[in-house]
Motif scaffolding. Structure first.
Motif, PDB file in Angstrom:
ATOM      1  N   LYS A  35       0.550  -1.230   0.119  1.00 45.63           N
ATOM      2  CA  LYS A  35       0.036   0.001   0.135  1.00 45.63           C
ATOM      3  C   LYS A  35       0.597   1.133   0.327  1.00 45.63           C
ATOM      4  O   LYS A  35       0.916   1.807  -0.804  1.00 45.63           O
ATOM      5  CB  LYS A  35      -0.996  -0.045   1.543  1.00 45.63           C
ATOM      6  N   VAL A  39       1.946  -0.035  -5.150  1.00 44.26           N
ATOM      7  CA  VAL A  39       1.517   0.471  -5.690  1.00 44.26           C
ATOM      8  C   VAL A  39       1.566   1.730  -6.170  1.00 44.26           C
ATOM      9  O   VAL A  39       2.023   1.991  -6.662  1.00 44.26           O
ATOM     10  CB  VAL A  39      -0.186   0.721  -5.253  1.00 44.26           C
ATOM     11  N   PHE A  43       2.366   3.110  -9.553  1.00 43.95           N
ATOM     12  CA  PHE A  43       1.452   4.660 -10.325  1.00 43.95           C
ATOM     13  C   PHE A  43       1.606   6.170 -10.919  1.00 43.95           C
ATOM     14  O   PHE A  43       1.913   5.605 -11.824  1.00 43.95           O
ATOM     15  CB  PHE A  43      -0.500   4.942  -9.245  1.00 43.95           C
ATOM     16  N   ARG A  71      -9.355  -3.868  -5.023  1.00 38.11           N
ATOM     17  CA  ARG A  71      -8.790  -2.070  -5.616  1.00 38.11           C
ATOM     18  C   ARG A  71      -8.485  -1.259  -4.532  1.00 38.11           C
ATOM     19  O   ARG A  71      -7.700  -0.523  -4.108  1.00 38.11           O
ATOM     20  CB  ARG A  71      -9.255  -1.932  -7.032  1.00 38.11           C
ATOM     21  N   THR A  75      -5.229   1.178  -3.588  1.00 37.31           N
ATOM     22  CA  THR A  75      -5.270   2.478  -3.736  1.00 37.31           C
ATOM     23  C   THR A  75      -5.381   3.674  -2.812  1.00 37.31           C
ATOM     24  O   THR A  75      -5.690   5.250  -3.439  1.00 37.31           O
ATOM     25  CB  THR A  75      -6.014   2.191  -5.084  1.00 37.31           C
ATOM     26  N   LEU A  78      -2.793   6.438  -2.555  1.00 34.55           N
ATOM     27  CA  LEU A  78      -2.873   6.930  -3.787  1.00 34.55           C
ATOM     28  C   LEU A  78      -3.502   8.448  -3.348  1.00 34.55           C
ATOM     29  O   LEU A  78      -4.744   8.449  -3.000  1.00 34.55           O
ATOM     30  CB  LEU A  78      -2.434   7.029  -5.105  1.00 34.55           C
ATOM     31  N   HIS A  83      -4.801  12.001  -9.055  1.00 33.25           N
ATOM     32  CA  HIS A  83      -4.796  10.938 -10.031  1.00 33.25           C
ATOM     33  C   HIS A  83      -4.716  10.549 -11.804  1.00 33.25           C
ATOM     34  O   HIS A  83      -4.097   9.749 -11.971  1.00 33.25           O
ATOM     35  CB  HIS A  83      -6.572  10.361  -9.625  1.00 33.25           C
ATOM     36  N   TRP A  88      -5.497   6.896 -14.114  1.00 38.36           N
ATOM     37  CA  TRP A  88      -6.051   5.998 -13.093  1.00 38.36           C
ATOM     38  C   TRP A  88      -6.835   4.833 -13.083  1.00 38.36           C
ATOM     39  O   TRP A  88      -6.785   3.625 -12.782  1.00 38.36           O
ATOM     40  CB  TRP A  88      -7.254   7.264 -12.310  1.00 38.36           C
ATOM     41  N   THR A  92      -5.705   1.193 -12.506  1.00 38.54           N
ATOM     42  CA  THR A  92      -6.768   0.359 -11.970  1.00 38.54           C
ATOM     43  C   THR A  92      -7.489  -1.194 -12.188  1.00 38.54           C
ATOM     44  O   THR A  92      -7.813  -2.168 -11.871  1.00 38.54           O
ATOM     45  CB  THR A  92      -8.042   0.331 -11.085  1.00 38.54           C
TER      46      THR A  92
END
Ligand code: BG6
Length: 510
Positions: A35, A39, A43, A71, A75, A78, A83, A88, A92
């Motif tokens: 997390k 991720v 991203f 998901r 996310t 973030l 985004h 985004w 995702t």
């Protein structure tokens, strides 16, 4: 690490090529690392268009999560304002999830089918990057099961790579055993032993600074350098990781890995090329040149500490022994200082002092290279002459930069000499860096560049340095823990270590 020359206008633009098609299989997908770091880093790569067009992430964990829950869980970290709708959505919809028990062989036959499905849907061509963000006890079993299920075989032009997080073993024997177990299944070039310090910009910049500038290398040796200090200071305690930390301690947690990375980059010879083994070969040579410590050396050249109650950021905080997951009689160290010598021509007689600890006065990581004084002190009688030697400071975090201190005449009719700085700060020159440090490492795994990853011999050599300290400390439990208050610079023995050599730790403003 992709190399690209940059000038001031173009340096922040993404310059590499997108990686080739692949699926990243993330074991430990519901964990903190996923997390907080993985991720967000993926991203950022997506936004920089450095992820493959044909890409997917398959999260694997024991948690009972639906795809939607997975998901939104991963996310959730973030930054929402950032985004960028297109990236985004792109990102995702490429996230998948599989609930699975890592120890169960059936997990791996299920993965074979899931991955084949993803390959068909996403055209990922059978290239898999397995990232083991799990508890260390699962490293070898997962690799063995991947092997049995045929998931580690590189055939028909596809590649299979495995990223292994730290801790890689808990001493030299266990590191060797883990290497043996994973190498029974994987080739060395399929194994990416990660150390996130090598993802930090300023850490990578040490090589550019040293080997792309002609002016420093001629003085980078025992003739001009008096000693080197490497400080890693954290203000945090053990947070939610007391259970792990109490069995590890700061020596294992920080020294054979992060601190050794910093030391090798400062001490290594210039590699013959910037290719993985060129660089890693030189780093390994440094590790092998560190003078082994005998028991007597450990007593004189190592210091351990544990924090008691004190303060952090102006707030009172409890001592280590009352942290969650920590034994009330714990003898685990939260602070380490070490003096190491490197036995080679460049560094003979130049000590490297290392210190690292939790709940110290300030979050600060730096390497300071202290140069020798002038052979003759011409201005010794001038008032305010501080008699300071030149110091080059490489600041790793939170401020990233480099500064060089030197003596200057203080303006006025009377000759006075003071110390001033020339300094470069990354953020002022290149702008704020939103990267987590994992971007370059993940990207490199996908393009198959292991330069910033540890070879088996390097990990073992790092443990070889600290093993004698572990042995002596185990045989002689600490008598005076806790021995520093949270919010200070560690136990007084760390200062005494320097004082015995007529030196002191560089003062870091709190
Ligand atoms: C981790 C250690 O590897 O590095 C932690 O397990 C430590 O205990 C962390 O806090 C420090 O990393 P950074 O990037 O915050 O300096």
């Amino acid at each position: 690490m992709a190399t690209v020359a940059a000038n001031r206008e173009q340096e922040t633009q993404p310059t590499g090529k997108a990686a080739g098609p692949c699926v990243m299989v993330l074991f430990g997908a519901a964990g903190d690392l996923t997390k907080r770091k993985l991720v967000p880093a993926l991203f950022n790569l997506a936004k920089a268009k450095l992820l493959p067009r044909n890409f997917a992430v398959l999260g694997v964990s024991v948690d009972d999560l639906s795809l939607e829950q997975f998901r939104s869980q991963v996310t959730g970290f973030l930054p929402s304002e950032d985004h960028g709708i297109e990236a985004w959505e792109w990102f995702t919809e490429r996230l998948y999830y599989e609930r699975a028990d890592f120890a169960d062989p059936n997990t791996y036959s299920t993965l074979v089918d899931r991955l084949a499905d993803i390959d068909r849907g996403r055209h990922t061509e059978g290239n898999y990057l397995f990232y083991l963000a799990t508890a260390p006890k699962f490293f070898a079993p997962i690799v063995q099961q991947l092997g049995k299920a045929g998931l580690s075989n590189q055939e028909n032009e596809h590649w299979r790579r495995v990223v292994i997080e730290k801790p890689f073993g808990h001493d030299v024997e266990s590191a060797k055993a883990l290497n043996r177990e994973i190498k029974a299944v994987l080739q060395e070039n399929q194994i990416y032993r990660i150390d996130h310090y090598l993802g930090k910009e300023t850490v990578q910049n040490i090589m550019v600074f040293r080997f792309d500038n002609a002016i420093f290398e001629p003085i980078w040796n025992r003739r001009y350098i008096d000693h080197v200090q490497i400080t890693n200071a954290e203000t945090v305690g053990v947070e939610q990781r007391g259970g792990y930390f109490d069995t590890a301690g700061t020596l294992r947690d920080m020294v054979p890995n992060h601190m050794m990375q910093l030391l090798t980059l400062i001490a290594m010879e210039s590699p013959i090329s910037f290719h993985a083994d060129g660089v890693r070969h030189e780093q390994a040579k440094v590790l092998h040149s560190i003078q082994p410590l005998d028991s007597e050396d450990v007593l004189h050249r190592s210091v351990r500490g544990q924090y008691g109650q004190g303060s952090a950021d102006g707030e009172p905080v409890p001592g280590y022994r009352t942290e969650p997951g920590v034994s009330p009689e714990s003898r685990t160290e939260t602070f380490v200082a070490l003096k190491l010598n490197i036995d080679n021509w460049r560094w003979a007689g130049v000590p490297f002092y290392l210190r690292t600890g939790k709940r110290l006065a300030k979050r600060h990581t730096e390497i300071s290279i202290q140069f020798k004084r002038t052979p003759f002190e011409l201005f010794r009688h001038a008032p305010h002459h501080q008699m300071q030697a030149n110091t080059l400071v490489i600041q790793i975090q939170p401020v990233e930069g480099i500064s060089l201190s030197f003596g200057a005449k203080i303006p006025g009719a009377v000759l006075r000499v003071g110390s001033v700085d020339m300094s470069f700060e990354y953020s002022r020159y290149f702008g704020a860096d939103a990267y987590t440090g994992y971007e370059v490492l993940l990207y490199d795994c996908m393009i198959g560049d292991p330069t910033l990853f540890q070879r088996a011999d390097m990990v073992e050599a790092g443990w070889t340095v600290v093993d004698p300290v572990l042995d002596v400390w185990k045989a002689l439990p600490p008598r005076r823990f806790p021995n520093y208050a949270a919010g200070t610079w560690g136990p007084k023995e760390a200062d005494e270590l320097m004082e015995r050599d007529q030196r002191q730790w560089r003062k870091i403003d709190s």
